[in-house]
Scaffold this active site. Sequence first.
Site, mmCIF file in Angstrom:
data_model
loop_
_atom_site.group_PDB
_atom_site.id
_atom_site.type_symbol
_atom_site.label_atom_id
_atom_site.label_comp_id
_atom_site.label_asym_id
_atom_site.label_seq_id
_atom_site.Cartn_x
_atom_site.Cartn_y
_atom_site.Cartn_z
ATOM 1 N N GLY A 137 56.808 49.449 32.233
ATOM 2 C CA GLY A 137 55.582 49.714 31.481
ATOM 3 C C GLY A 137 55.738 49.570 29.983
ATOM 4 N N HIS A 172 60.204 46.908 21.079
ATOM 5 C CA HIS A 172 61.029 47.503 20.014
ATOM 6 C C HIS A 172 61.275 48.930 20.490
ATOM 7 C CE1 HIS A 172 61.803 48.129 15.440
ATOM 8 N NE2 HIS A 172 62.081 49.287 16.045
ATOM 9 N N CYS A 179 58.421 46.572 13.751
ATOM 10 C CA CYS A 179 59.180 46.115 12.574
ATOM 11 C C CYS A 179 58.263 46.012 11.357
ATOM 12 C CB CYS A 179 59.832 44.766 12.836
ATOM 13 S SG CYS A 179 61.310 44.831 13.848
ATOM 14 N N HIS A 219 65.435 46.460 14.739
ATOM 15 C CA HIS A 219 64.789 45.893 15.931
ATOM 16 C C HIS A 219 65.800 45.799 17.074
ATOM 17 C CE1 HIS A 219 61.778 43.643 18.176
ATOM 18 N NE2 HIS A 219 62.784 42.900 18.616
ATOM 19 N N ASP A 270 51.140 57.779 17.834
ATOM 20 C CA ASP A 270 50.685 56.699 18.709
ATOM 21 C C ASP A 270 49.198 56.444 18.449
ATOM 22 O OD1 ASP A 270 51.882 55.478 21.645
ATOM 23 O OD2 ASP A 270 49.730 55.294 21.246
ATOM 24 N N ASN A 281 60.197 53.573 27.904
ATOM 25 C CA ASN A 281 59.945 52.584 28.940
ATOM 26 C C ASN A 281 60.820 51.357 28.687
ATOM 27 O OD1 ASN A 281 57.900 54.213 30.077
ATOM 28 N ND2 ASN A 281 56.408 53.439 28.604
ATOM 29 N N CYS A 284 57.184 41.440 15.240
ATOM 30 C CA CYS A 284 57.154 42.710 15.980
ATOM 31 C C CYS A 284 56.317 43.740 15.218
ATOM 32 C CB CYS A 284 58.582 43.208 16.176
ATOM 33 S SG CYS A 284 58.685 44.910 16.736
ATOM 34 N N HIS A 315 61.496 52.533 21.500
ATOM 35 C CA HIS A 315 60.777 53.711 20.996
ATOM 36 C C HIS A 315 60.759 54.781 22.063
ATOM 37 C CE1 HIS A 315 57.869 51.002 22.912
ATOM 38 N NE2 HIS A 315 57.220 52.085 23.295
#
Length: 116
Positions: free
Chosen positions: A96, A101, A10, A49, A33, A90, A7, A103
């Site tokens: 989407g 993980h 992670c 996670h 981002d 999302n 991930c 967020h």
Amino acid sequence: MRHDPECIFCRIVSGDIPGQPVWEDDLVIAIRDIQPQAPAHILVLPREHIRSIHELTDSDEALAAAVFRACRQVAAKENLDQHGYRVVTNVGEWGGQTVDHLHFHVLGGRQLRSLG
Ligand code: AMP
Ligand code: ZN
């Protein structure tokens, strides 16, 4: 604490992929981002996670509180609190979600379009 070596988030949390957290505490980190959709676009994520809010349970109450506290702290740090901002998460393919993980997107710095 659950950790998925495949991930991307992670790997950021573990320091495997170098990143500069905007904010962090014992449970949560916040990162910028990589493809910002607004002048301020920060992702707030638990260190653990967890796939999405749909996988949270009653025992994650402290974690949920920590995530929302982090969103407030990040928004204040980025000076988004005066004009306002958006917090979005999302869930799954149709929601989407592209990184599995949990967020929360904290978006601000411009007028955001209404969802309605
Ligand atoms: P979502 O589509 O809600 O799952 O959001 C995933 C977000 O993660 C997207 O906005 C991506 O631009 C962002 N993202 C993907 N990889 C990274 C990375 N390595 N560092 C920061 N943000 C990332
Ligand atoms: Zn993960």
